[in-house]
Structure formats: C-alpha cells, structure tokens
Design a protein around this motif. Sequence first.
Motif, short mmCIF file in Angstrom:
data_model
loop_
_atom_site.label_atom_id
_atom_site.label_comp_id
_atom_site.label_asym_id
_atom_site.label_seq_id
_atom_site.Cartn_x
_atom_site.Cartn_y
_atom_site.Cartn_z
N GLY A 158 0.90 -1.17 -0.08
CA GLY A 158 0.07 0.06 0.04
C GLY A 158 0.94 1.28 -0.17
O GLY A 158 0.31 2.29 -0.20
N SER A 159 2.21 1.22 0.25
CA SER A 159 3.09 2.40 0.39
C SER A 159 4.17 2.65 -0.50
O SER A 159 4.58 3.64 -0.59
CB SER A 159 3.30 2.57 1.84
N VAL A 160 4.24 1.37 -1.21
CA VAL A 160 5.69 1.58 -1.95
C VAL A 160 5.59 2.42 -3.08
O VAL A 160 6.63 3.20 -3.41
CB VAL A 160 6.23 0.04 -2.39
N MET A 161 4.30 2.40 -3.78
CA MET A 161 4.08 3.38 -4.93
C MET A 161 4.01 4.75 -4.65
O MET A 161 4.58 5.72 -5.31
CB MET A 161 2.98 3.01 -5.65
N TRP A 162 3.69 5.02 -3.35
CA TRP A 162 3.70 6.46 -2.99
C TRP A 162 4.84 7.08 -2.55
O TRP A 162 5.10 7.93 -2.73
CB TRP A 162 2.51 6.37 -1.59
N ALA A 163 5.81 6.02 -2.08
CA ALA A 163 7.25 6.43 -1.84
C ALA A 163 7.85 6.73 -3.00
O ALA A 163 8.52 7.85 -3.30
CB ALA A 163 8.00 5.15 -1.01
N ILE A 164 7.66 6.08 -4.22
CA ILE A 164 8.14 6.49 -5.54
C ILE A 164 7.46 7.75 -6.12
O ILE A 164 8.04 8.53 -6.71
CB ILE A 164 7.77 5.26 -6.47
#
Length: 302
Positions: A158-164
């Motif tokens: 749930g968070s990895v794409m937001w980090a990118i």
Amino acid sequence: MARSSERKRDITQAAAFVLPMLLVLLIFTLFPIFYSLYLSFNKVNLVGDVSYNFVGFKNFTNAITDERVIIALKNTLKYVVVVVPIQSILALVLATVLNSGIRFQKTFRSLLFIPTLTSSSALTLIFMFIFSLNGPLNSLLLDLHILNNPINYLNDQGSVMWAIIVMNIWSTVPMFMTIYLSGLQDIDSAMYEAADIDGANMFQKWFKITVPQIAPVTNYVVMMGLTSTFQLFDQPYIVSGGSGGPNNATLTLSLVIYQYAFRQFGTMGYASAIALLLTIAIFVVSMIFRHFSSENVTGEGR
C-alpha cells in the motif's frame, strides 16, 4: 556554368554536414521504431536459432487481456494522475516565489535545482535509505510519537508506490520550476502595475494575470510530464529489483515490457506489441490534453 558548379558545391557541403545526423537518426531512431513495429506482429525467438513467425494481431489481443499488463496500466495511471498535477502546481508556485524578488533567490534556485543534476539511480538509492525500516523517516516519526512501530514502506504493497511518487515529485519539480521561471520573466510588469492601481491583492494577481499568461508554458510542462510519467521505469526497477513487487505494486508498463522482452525467451514480439500500445496511449492522452488546453487558451484570448 560557374553558378551551376557553385550550387552543386553548396549542395554537396550541405549534404556532408547533414548526413551524419541523418545516419544517427536512421540507425538509432527510425530503424528501431520500424523494427519494433515489425516484431509486434510476430512471435520472435532471438535465442539460438532466430525465428520470426507472423501471428497478426494476436500479440495485441493477448496484451489487452493480460492480467499483468492490466495491473501495470492501473499502477501507471495512478502514478500519472497523482504526479503530473502536483509537480506542475508545485513548480509554478516555487517559480512564482523565486520570481517575486525575495532575498537570496539565486541561492535558492541553485539549491532547488540540485535534484535535477543528480542521477536517477543515485536519488532512488538515497530515498530507499530514507524510506527503509531503520531510515530517517521512521526515526523522525517515532521520535514525534506519530508512529508506534516503524513501517517498511518499500516492502508494503500500500505504500511503496507512494514512496516512488514522493521521490519523483521531489526530483522533477526543480526542472519544471526553471521552465516556469523563464516564462514568468516574459510577463509584462505593466499588467501587475495596472492591477495594483485597481487594488488587486496578491492572490487575485496570481490567478487573473500569472496563471493565464503562463498557460502556454503550463501546456508544455504538462505534456512533458505526461510523456515522462507514462514511461516510468528506473525507480520501480531499482526498488523492486526488477520484479515489480511487492505483489505487483510497482509494476509499470515500461517495467512489464522489459520483463517480457529480456526476462522471458520468445516474447520479444509480445513486448514490442505492449510498447506500441503504450506509445499509442501516450499519443492519444497528449492529443486530448492538447485539444482541450488549446481550446482554453483560445477562449481566454477571446
């Protein structure tokens, strides 16, 4: 005769100057495009005995129903929809602030432009450290008692794409800010002076003068943003090790093309078909935006 020989010499000299660039364009741009187009209609085996088997539109129909391609499309669209508006707005706001005559504006311009000068791979590794389980972000949030336990951002679906997304906005805003700065300096100061006489405040001048006058630059910035974001590859590749994980959360269209082209034998033609579909998608979205943005600019001109 003299004029004729001079004309032939001029043409020969012109051809000599243009020919190297034409060869580069032919070998490294036109040939790959047409070769990829040819591959997209074939089942290709480039390992061992090279073979090309014509399959027509089968690669395209398979791509449309491929679950991994659909997931990659959703991830890419999510990235585009979030990044392009935010980076464009932030770039314009920062450019406006730096163009307002604040102190040390040249120093701020230089500092803000540093991310653009840094390689994408290096920035990705830096942000991987920041978002790591024991990284500075978790340490800060734990110290502020915002979190009770550290979050593994890069291994969480749930968070990895937001980090990118955060990383890319931070790294791309300075370049577009510089483009906006050059556009802002072309706005006639008399328009702002007239607005001051009419009693307009800072926000009214920004929305009524700056934003409309900078519309052509905004169109360019958004078009550039659309083109680059649809081709997102290097950050998801580095973060996931080329897998598109966790659970396909970082799988983008460019990454899935790479996987089919270079990680699976016999699917180069299929990868070429997906690449062609991506090209068509970028073209269609860009033309739609260009159509509506040109209508808005024309309407404002009237």
